[in-house]
Design a protein around this motif. Sequence first.
Motif, PDB file in Angstrom:
ATOM      1  N   TYR A   1       0.759  -1.048   0.206  1.00 32.11           N
ATOM      2  CA  TYR A   1       0.097  -0.035   0.111  1.00 32.11           C
ATOM      3  C   TYR A   1       0.841   1.300  -0.114  1.00 32.11           C
ATOM      4  O   TYR A   1       1.703   1.282   0.830  1.00 32.11           O
ATOM      5  N   TYR A   2       0.620   2.169  -0.987  1.00 36.81           N
ATOM      6  CA  TYR A   2       1.430   3.289  -1.183  1.00 36.81           C
ATOM      7  C   TYR A   2       0.596   4.491  -0.688  1.00 36.81           C
ATOM      8  O   TYR A   2      -0.496   4.764  -1.017  1.00 36.81           O
ATOM      9  N   VAL A   3       1.308   5.325   0.687  1.00 29.62           N
ATOM     10  CA  VAL A   3       0.667   6.284   1.208  1.00 29.62           C
ATOM     11  C   VAL A   3       1.266   7.575   0.903  1.00 29.62           C
ATOM     12  O   VAL A   3       2.444   7.747   1.220  1.00 29.62           O
ATOM     13  N   SER A   4       0.420   8.501   0.260  1.00 32.91           N
ATOM     14  CA  SER A   4       1.262   9.760  -0.215  1.00 32.91           C
ATOM     15  C   SER A   4       1.602  10.622   0.713  1.00 32.91           C
ATOM     16  O   SER A   4       0.564  10.592   1.683  1.00 32.91           O
ATOM     17  N   SER A  22      -1.792   5.217  10.160  1.00 28.60           N
ATOM     18  CA  SER A  22      -2.447   3.731  10.946  1.00 28.60           C
ATOM     19  C   SER A  22      -2.559   2.729  10.004  1.00 28.60           C
ATOM     20  O   SER A  22      -2.513   3.032   8.888  1.00 28.60           O
ATOM     21  N   ALA A  23      -2.570   1.893  10.523  1.00 31.87           N
ATOM     22  CA  ALA A  23      -2.655   0.402   9.704  1.00 31.87           C
ATOM     23  C   ALA A  23      -3.827  -0.413  10.340  1.00 31.87           C
ATOM     24  O   ALA A  23      -3.715  -0.894  11.795  1.00 31.87           O
ATOM     25  N   LEU A  24      -4.824  -0.813   9.897  1.00 31.52           N
ATOM     26  CA  LEU A  24      -5.896  -1.444  10.275  1.00 31.52           C
ATOM     27  C   LEU A  24      -6.077  -2.913   9.750  1.00 31.52           C
ATOM     28  O   LEU A  24      -6.027  -2.993   8.485  1.00 31.52           O
ATOM     29  N   ASN A  25      -6.074  -3.840  10.478  1.00 27.00           N
ATOM     30  CA  ASN A  25      -6.317  -5.175  10.102  1.00 27.00           C
ATOM     31  C   ASN A  25      -7.577  -5.703  10.442  1.00 27.00           C
ATOM     32  O   ASN A  25      -7.974  -5.942  11.804  1.00 27.00           O
ATOM     33  N   PRO A  26      -8.594  -5.711   9.725  1.00 28.14           N
ATOM     34  CA  PRO A  26      -9.843  -5.875   9.774  1.00 28.14           C
ATOM     35  C   PRO A  26     -10.185  -7.701   9.799  1.00 28.14           C
ATOM     36  O   PRO A  26     -11.210  -7.983  10.111  1.00 28.14           O
ATOM     37  N   GLY A  27      -9.353  -8.298   9.440  1.00 27.08           N
ATOM     38  CA  GLY A  27      -9.365  -9.788   9.420  1.00 27.08           C
ATOM     39  C   GLY A  27      -9.337 -10.571  10.459  1.00 27.08           C
ATOM     40  O   GLY A  27      -9.066 -10.050  11.624  1.00 27.08           O
ATOM     41  N   SER A  28      -9.259 -12.006  10.580  1.00 28.15           N
ATOM     42  CA  SER A  28      -9.372 -12.920  11.338  1.00 28.15           C
ATOM     43  C   SER A  28      -7.920 -13.474  11.710  1.00 28.15           C
ATOM     44  O   SER A  28      -7.650 -14.284  12.759  1.00 28.15           O
ATOM     45  N   SER A  29      -6.903 -13.241  10.798  1.00 30.55           N
ATOM     46  CA  SER A  29      -5.542 -13.629  11.172  1.00 30.55           C
ATOM     47  C   SER A  29      -4.424 -12.478  11.254  1.00 30.55           C
ATOM     48  O   SER A  29      -4.663 -11.281  10.859  1.00 30.55           O
ATOM     49  N   PRO A  30      -3.696 -12.605  12.243  1.00 36.69           N
ATOM     50  CA  PRO A  30      -2.667 -11.702  12.418  1.00 36.69           C
ATOM     51  C   PRO A  30      -1.669 -11.264  11.207  1.00 36.69           C
ATOM     52  O   PRO A  30      -1.644 -12.101  10.174  1.00 36.69           O
ATOM     53  N   GLU A  78       3.992  -2.970   3.301  1.00 27.27           N
ATOM     54  CA  GLU A  78       3.596  -4.484   2.871  1.00 27.27           C
ATOM     55  C   GLU A  78       3.070  -4.949   4.081  1.00 27.27           C
ATOM     56  O   GLU A  78       3.649  -5.096   5.059  1.00 27.27           O
ATOM     57  N   SER A  79       2.215  -6.117   3.662  1.00 28.89           N
ATOM     58  CA  SER A  79       1.579  -6.846   4.644  1.00 28.89           C
ATOM     59  C   SER A  79       1.217  -8.510   4.185  1.00 28.89           C
ATOM     60  O   SER A  79       1.151  -8.260   2.933  1.00 28.89           O
ATOM     61  N   THR A  80       1.282  -9.370   5.040  1.00 31.37           N
ATOM     62  CA  THR A  80       0.883 -10.679   4.669  1.00 31.37           C
ATOM     63  C   THR A  80      -0.559 -10.805   4.887  1.00 31.37           C
ATOM     64  O   THR A  80      -0.958 -11.791   4.238  1.00 31.37           O
ATOM     65  N   GLN A  81      -1.256  -9.746   5.411  1.00 26.11           N
ATOM     66  CA  GLN A  81      -2.744  -9.730   5.098  1.00 26.11           C
ATOM     67  C   GLN A  81      -3.215  -8.604   4.589  1.00 26.11           C
ATOM     68  O   GLN A  81      -2.793  -7.677   4.750  1.00 26.11           O
ATOM     69  N   PRO A  82      -4.719  -8.813   3.970  1.00 27.15           N
ATOM     70  CA  PRO A  82      -5.261  -7.227   3.720  1.00 27.15           C
ATOM     71  C   PRO A  82      -5.252  -6.351   4.549  1.00 27.15           C
ATOM     72  O   PRO A  82      -5.770  -6.599   5.871  1.00 27.15           O
ATOM     73  N   LEU A  83      -4.906  -5.070   4.453  1.00 23.52           N
ATOM     74  CA  LEU A  83      -5.118  -4.047   5.291  1.00 23.52           C
ATOM     75  C   LEU A  83      -5.779  -2.949   4.796  1.00 23.52           C
ATOM     76  O   LEU A  83      -5.876  -2.763   3.532  1.00 23.52           O
ATOM     77  N   ARG A  84      -6.240  -1.759   5.441  1.00 23.53           N
ATOM     78  CA  ARG A  84      -6.383  -0.590   5.169  1.00 23.53           C
ATOM     79  C   ARG A  84      -5.423   0.346   5.775  1.00 23.53           C
ATOM     80  O   ARG A  84      -5.327   0.273   7.180  1.00 23.53           O
ATOM     81  N   TYR A 106      -5.156  10.653   3.914  1.00 23.79           N
ATOM     82  CA  TYR A 106      -4.860  10.040   2.821  1.00 23.79           C
ATOM     83  C   TYR A 106      -4.840   8.678   3.160  1.00 23.79           C
ATOM     84  O   TYR A 106      -4.863   8.013   4.231  1.00 23.79           O
ATOM     85  N   VAL A 107      -5.642   7.786   2.112  1.00 22.66           N
ATOM     86  CA  VAL A 107      -5.663   6.387   2.057  1.00 22.66           C
ATOM     87  C   VAL A 107      -4.690   5.872   1.195  1.00 22.66           C
ATOM     88  O   VAL A 107      -4.467   6.093   0.236  1.00 22.66           O
ATOM     89  N   GLY A 108      -4.110   4.710   1.756  1.00 25.23           N
ATOM     90  CA  GLY A 108      -2.925   4.053   1.116  1.00 25.23           C
ATOM     91  C   GLY A 108      -3.724   3.296  -0.035  1.00 25.23           C
ATOM     92  O   GLY A 108      -4.599   2.519  -0.141  1.00 25.23           O
ATOM     93  N   LEU A 109      -2.959   3.314  -1.235  1.00 26.98           N
ATOM     94  CA  LEU A 109      -3.743   2.643  -2.602  1.00 26.98           C
ATOM     95  C   LEU A 109      -2.430   1.383  -3.034  1.00 26.98           C
ATOM     96  O   LEU A 109      -1.243   1.676  -2.857  1.00 26.98           O
ATOM     97  N   GLU A 110      -3.089   0.488  -3.489  1.00 22.92           N
ATOM     98  CA  GLU A 110      -2.528  -0.416  -4.192  1.00 22.92           C
ATOM     99  C   GLU A 110      -1.828  -0.097  -5.482  1.00 22.92           C
ATOM    100  O   GLU A 110      -2.391   0.928  -6.037  1.00 22.92           O
ATOM    101  N   ALA A 111      -0.630  -0.556  -6.022  1.00 23.69           N
ATOM    102  CA  ALA A 111      -0.089  -0.146  -7.220  1.00 23.69           C
ATOM    103  C   ALA A 111      -1.259  -0.373  -8.500  1.00 23.69           C
ATOM    104  O   ALA A 111      -1.179   0.401  -9.240  1.00 23.69           O
ATOM    105  N   GLY A 112      -1.979  -1.206  -8.279  1.00 20.66           N
ATOM    106  CA  GLY A 112      -3.184  -1.581  -9.471  1.00 20.66           C
ATOM    107  C   GLY A 112      -3.966  -0.454  -9.664  1.00 20.66           C
ATOM    108  O   GLY A 112      -4.731  -0.198 -10.623  1.00 20.66           O
TER     109      GLY A 112
END
Length: 219
Positions: A1-4, A22-30, A78-84, A106-112
């Motif tokens: 995720y690229y944060v400008s 800030s980095a938010l992990n909404p998922g069920s895995s660390p 960079e993260s092993t799980q999806p983040l916001r 600012y919201v971090g955006l993926e390269a795509g």
Amino acid sequence: YYVSGLARTPGFPPAFWYSDLSALNPGSSPAEIRLTFYGSSFHTSGPLALGAHQQITWTDALNSLFGITQDTGMMVVESTQPLRTYSRTYSQVASGMTVSTFGQAYVGLEAGEALSSGGVGYLGALRSDGQYRTNIEFANVGNTATDVQVLFYDNAGTQIGSMTVPVPALRWVQKTLALPTGQASAFAEVRVLAAGAHVISFATVVDGNSTDPTGIEMW
């Protein structure tokens, strides 16, 4: 995720810019995350653990993470799980003061999600009259350097200016006072000129009285 636009730097007086991250992990895995800052200097931190359904925030991120006293650039998360990922960039009227403006997010955006050659991006609701000014920034999220062309238009669609900005690979570039003066409302077209390059862009309209910014994401 690229944060400008991560900052810890003086701006046009009386502004002094800071950024929280800030980095938010909404998922069920660390998640295991790594942070890399690309500015006039290069810094990396990690791996860092972020638990499931948890968030971590770094206040004055450049200083608290890397001990940076003055720089601007972009943060790559960079993260092993999806983040916001989010940043908040705000101003104080002088370095070290405790009162700050509300700031912008600012919201971090993926390269795509970046703009590539052959496409057109739009930045609307720009302003450069009275106490207001418009800055434009570019984050090159790939390994190909490029020029970025910006064409400015008034509300009626009449071109009122242009600029071409070199943006090196994996670097962040900002143009302050980018919009020609005397414009109560304007918009811009953004084009990436090098094949294979990918660029994220934001505009910021700053109130010169309060130094509070309004962030505008490229469409």
